[in-house]
Motif scaffolding. Structure first.
Motif, PDB file in Angstrom:
ATOM      1  N   LYS A   1      19.023   2.709  21.256  1.00 24.38           N
ATOM      2  CA  LYS A   1      18.845   3.990  21.925  1.00 24.38           C
ATOM      3  C   LYS A   1      17.451   4.554  21.728  1.00 24.38           C
ATOM      4  N   ILE A   2      16.890   4.334  20.551  1.00 26.76           N
ATOM      5  CA  ILE A   2      15.636   5.008  20.217  1.00 26.76           C
ATOM      6  C   ILE A   2      14.401   4.138  20.443  1.00 26.76           C
ATOM      7  N   PHE A   3      14.566   2.817  20.524  1.00 28.65           N
ATOM      8  CA  PHE A   3      13.425   1.927  20.733  1.00 28.65           C
ATOM      9  C   PHE A   3      12.762   2.243  22.079  1.00 28.65           C
ATOM     10  N   PRO A   4      11.397   2.245  22.219  1.00 27.79           N
ATOM     11  CA  PRO A   4      10.371   1.855  21.231  1.00 27.79           C
ATOM     12  C   PRO A   4       9.734   3.036  20.502  1.00 27.79           C
ATOM     13  N   LEU A   5      10.406   4.177  20.463  1.00 25.38           N
ATOM     14  CA  LEU A   5       9.806   5.364  19.861  1.00 25.38           C
ATOM     15  C   LEU A   5       9.311   5.159  18.423  1.00 25.38           C
ATOM     16  N   PRO A   6      10.065   4.474  17.537  1.00 24.02           N
ATOM     17  CA  PRO A   6       9.557   4.304  16.167  1.00 24.02           C
ATOM     18  C   PRO A   6       8.208   3.604  16.111  1.00 24.02           C
ATOM     19  N   LEU A   7       8.022   2.571  16.928  1.00 24.38           N
ATOM     20  CA  LEU A   7       6.748   1.859  16.937  1.00 24.38           C
ATOM     21  C   LEU A   7       5.625   2.763  17.436  1.00 24.38           C
ATOM     22  N   LEU A   8       5.908   3.524  18.486  1.00 28.69           N
ATOM     23  CA  LEU A   8       4.898   4.441  19.025  1.00 28.69           C
ATOM     24  C   LEU A   8       4.598   5.556  18.033  1.00 28.69           C
ATOM     25  N   TYR A   9       5.632   6.012  17.340  1.00 29.26           N
ATOM     26  CA  TYR A   9       5.473   7.102  16.376  1.00 29.26           C
ATOM     27  C   TYR A   9       4.580   6.686  15.222  1.00 29.26           C
ATOM     28  N   VAL A  10       4.832   5.513  14.654  1.00 31.09           N
ATOM     29  CA  VAL A  10       4.030   5.082  13.504  1.00 31.09           C
ATOM     30  C   VAL A  10       2.591   4.805  13.939  1.00 31.09           C
ATOM     31  N   GLY A  11       2.425   4.249  15.137  1.00 35.25           N
ATOM     32  CA  GLY A  11       1.079   4.034  15.638  1.00 35.25           C
ATOM     33  C   GLY A  11       0.337   5.338  15.839  1.00 35.25           C
ATOM     34  N   ASN A  12       1.029   6.327  16.388  1.00 39.46           N
ATOM     35  CA  ASN A  12       0.448   7.644  16.601  1.00 39.46           C
ATOM     36  C   ASN A  12       0.090   8.311  15.275  1.00 39.46           C
TER      37      ASN A  12
ATOM     38  N   LEU B   1      21.730  11.507  20.537  1.00 36.65           N
ATOM     39  CA  LEU B   1      20.492  11.689  19.795  1.00 36.65           C
ATOM     40  C   LEU B   1      20.048  13.150  19.815  1.00 36.65           C
ATOM     41  N   GLY B   2      19.553  13.607  20.934  1.00 38.49           N
ATOM     42  CA  GLY B   2      19.051  14.967  21.015  1.00 38.49           C
ATOM     43  C   GLY B   2      17.753  15.132  20.240  1.00 38.49           C
ATOM     44  N   LYS B   3      17.311  16.367  20.115  1.00 38.88           N
ATOM     45  CA  LYS B   3      16.024  16.651  19.473  1.00 38.88           C
ATOM     46  C   LYS B   3      15.993  16.195  18.017  1.00 38.88           C
ATOM     47  N   HIS B   4      17.023  16.535  17.267  1.00 36.37           N
ATOM     48  CA  HIS B   4      17.020  16.252  15.834  1.00 36.37           C
ATOM     49  C   HIS B   4      17.256  14.770  15.547  1.00 36.37           C
ATOM     50  N   GLY B   5      18.088  14.122  16.342  1.00 31.89           N
ATOM     51  CA  GLY B   5      18.330  12.702  16.149  1.00 31.89           C
ATOM     52  C   GLY B   5      17.084  11.873  16.414  1.00 31.89           C
ATOM     53  N   VAL B   6      16.328  12.240  17.435  1.00 33.40           N
ATOM     54  CA  VAL B   6      15.077  11.537  17.734  1.00 33.40           C
ATOM     55  C   VAL B   6      14.125  11.629  16.556  1.00 33.40           C
ATOM     56  N   LEU B   7      13.986  12.818  15.987  1.00 34.96           N
ATOM     57  CA  LEU B   7      13.099  13.003  14.840  1.00 34.96           C
ATOM     58  C   LEU B   7      13.580  12.224  13.615  1.00 34.96           C
ATOM     59  N   PHE B   8      14.866  12.345  13.311  1.00 31.03           N
ATOM     60  CA  PHE B   8      15.409  11.751  12.091  1.00 31.03           C
ATOM     61  C   PHE B   8      15.319  10.228  12.121  1.00 31.03           C
ATOM     62  N   TYR B   9      15.779   9.618  13.192  1.00 31.22           N
ATOM     63  CA  TYR B   9      15.817   8.157  13.236  1.00 31.22           C
ATOM     64  C   TYR B   9      14.435   7.550  13.451  1.00 31.22           C
ATOM     65  N   ASN B  10      13.528   8.283  14.056  1.00 27.42           N
ATOM     66  CA  ASN B  10      12.137   7.829  14.088  1.00 27.42           C
ATOM     67  C   ASN B  10      11.614   7.637  12.678  1.00 27.42           C
TER      68      ASN B  10
ATOM     69  N   LYS C   1      10.328  12.263  26.069  1.00 27.48           N
ATOM     70  CA  LYS C   1      10.986  13.005  27.149  1.00 27.48           C
ATOM     71  C   LYS C   1      12.181  12.232  27.698  1.00 27.48           C
ATOM     72  N   LYS C   2      12.037  10.916  27.813  1.00 26.49           N
ATOM     73  CA  LYS C   2      13.124  10.088  28.322  1.00 26.49           C
ATOM     74  C   LYS C   2      14.276  10.015  27.315  1.00 26.49           C
ATOM     75  N   LYS C   3      13.948   9.882  26.031  1.00 33.14           N
ATOM     76  CA  LYS C   3      14.975   9.682  25.010  1.00 33.14           C
ATOM     77  C   LYS C   3      15.732  10.962  24.674  1.00 33.14           C
ATOM     78  N   LEU C   4      15.157  12.121  24.969  1.00 35.48           N
ATOM     79  CA  LEU C   4      15.841  13.378  24.648  1.00 35.48           C
ATOM     80  C   LEU C   4      17.151  13.522  25.407  1.00 35.48           C
ATOM     81  N   GLY C   5      17.260  12.830  26.522  1.00 36.56           N
ATOM     82  CA  GLY C   5      18.501  12.880  27.289  1.00 36.56           C
ATOM     83  C   GLY C   5      19.509  11.830  26.883  1.00 36.56           C
ATOM     84  N   THR C   6      19.172  10.998  25.889  1.00 38.78           N
ATOM     85  CA  THR C   6      20.085   9.946  25.445  1.00 38.78           C
ATOM     86  C   THR C   6      21.265  10.547  24.698  1.00 38.78           C
TER      87      THR C   6
END
Length: 336
Positions: free
Chosen positions: A83-94, A189-198, A181-186
């Protein structure tokens, strides 16, 4: 799906959009100053370790809030990674490139070169979200990028490594914003799930990378751990890292990825001009100052048109520059 994706199905109130944008701008300004203090003024040797501290605060705060039922997000299972891929990779790179560029560049040049994020975000929204933009917004983006190029061309303290890091940071930030923006609708997850699992998925690899490169040893043996002022700034940076990430997700939730990027440009107006007079690492030249002013003017014009758009834009008008990706061309790209 329509060839032009553009408008959200859920419209949030103008006040929520504005307040979330101002919250992000304030957090972004504060953490830039605090990180610059930790990494440059105190000469802390490890931006990786600082990033790890910010991830730990994110995990602790969100997990404690979940336990106390203050926030809700899905419990961990095997579906989370997909559900969250590829956000973790982008997050750590950022995260890593952002902290590295903060350390390598002067504060004004850091904020100038960050303007390329706007162009990159617009491009990604065209290709990934099938959006199109009116001519006045495209021209304002061109002005922002042109001003950044003029300012950077006369940088008397040119640092190749720093410029490389900041341009990579721009790319990671743009991709992270669009995918967030795309993953927030998954579902789940929602806002907090995106942050936590990243944070959860990237903290261990980042810690291992820090240990392998010797970065962790440099951080642990840093001489100023006994300095209360440094410890306060370090802890403040860790806390602000979490608050910043939350503000980005919140702003993206109520606005668009591009609007979130535009807010960053607004913030840069204050940071860049303050950095000219405060900090001592800005080498003045008229060419640099002119480019900086062009860049900031373009950002303000862009922001004005974005936040004063009361109704959905009619992209069929003759006065607009259309940038669109059709379903047919998307299919062809997929085959290639």
């Amino acid at each position: 799906m329509s060839a032009i994706g553009g408008l959200q199905t859920v419209e949030h109130s103008g006040m929520l959009k504005l307040y979330s944008a101002l919250f992000y701008a304030g957090c972004s300004f504060l953490i830039t100053v605090v990180n610059k203090t930790v990494l440059t003024s105190f000469r802390f040797p490890s931006y990786l370790f600082l990033g790890i501290g910010q991830m730990i605060v994110t995990l602790v705060v969100l997990y404690a809030a979940k336990i106390r039922k203050k926030v809700q997000f899905q419990d961990f299972d095997r579906s989370i990674l997909f559900k969250i891929f590829p956000l973790p990779l982008l997050y750590v790179g950022n995260h890593i490139t952002g902290l590295a560029s903060t350390k390598k560049l002067s504060l004004p040049m850091f904020t100038v070169l960050r303007k390329f994020t706007i162009l990159m975000t617009m491009t990604l929204e065209v290709y990934l979200l099938k959006k199109s933009f009116p001519r006045r917004l495209v021209f304002s983006v061109v002005a922002i990028v042109f001003g950044a190029m003029v300012a950077a061309s006369s940088d008397l303290a040119f640092e190749l490594e720093g410029y490389t890091f900041i341009l990579l940071n721009d790319a990671f930030t743009a991709a992270s914003g669009v995918y967030t923006k795309k993953k927030l609708g998954t579902e789940g997850l929602g806002k907090h799930g995106v942050l936590f699992y990243n944070a959860l998925f990237i903290i261990i690899p980042t810690l291992l990378a820090s240990a392998f490169t010797g970065d962790l040893h440099k951080a642990v043996t840093f001489k100023d751990w006994g300095d209360d002022t440094f410890v306060f700034c370090f802890l403040l940076s860790c806390s602000m890292g979490f608050v910043l990430m939350y503000s980005i997700v919140l702003c993206s939730y109520y606005n668009s990825a591009l609007t979130t990027t535009v807010v960053g440009a607004i913030k840069n107006v204050a940071v860049a001009y303050i950095g000219i007079f405060v900090g001592g690492d800005y080498l003045f030249s008229w060419t640099n100052f002119l480019g900086l002013s062009i860049c900031m003017s373009g950002g303000l014009v862009y922001s004005y048109f974005t936040f004063n758009q009361k109704t959905p834009v009619n992209y069929e008008g003759a006065q607009e520059l259309k940038i669109r990706i059709t379903e047919d061309s998307t299919q062809k790209e997929a085959i290639i």
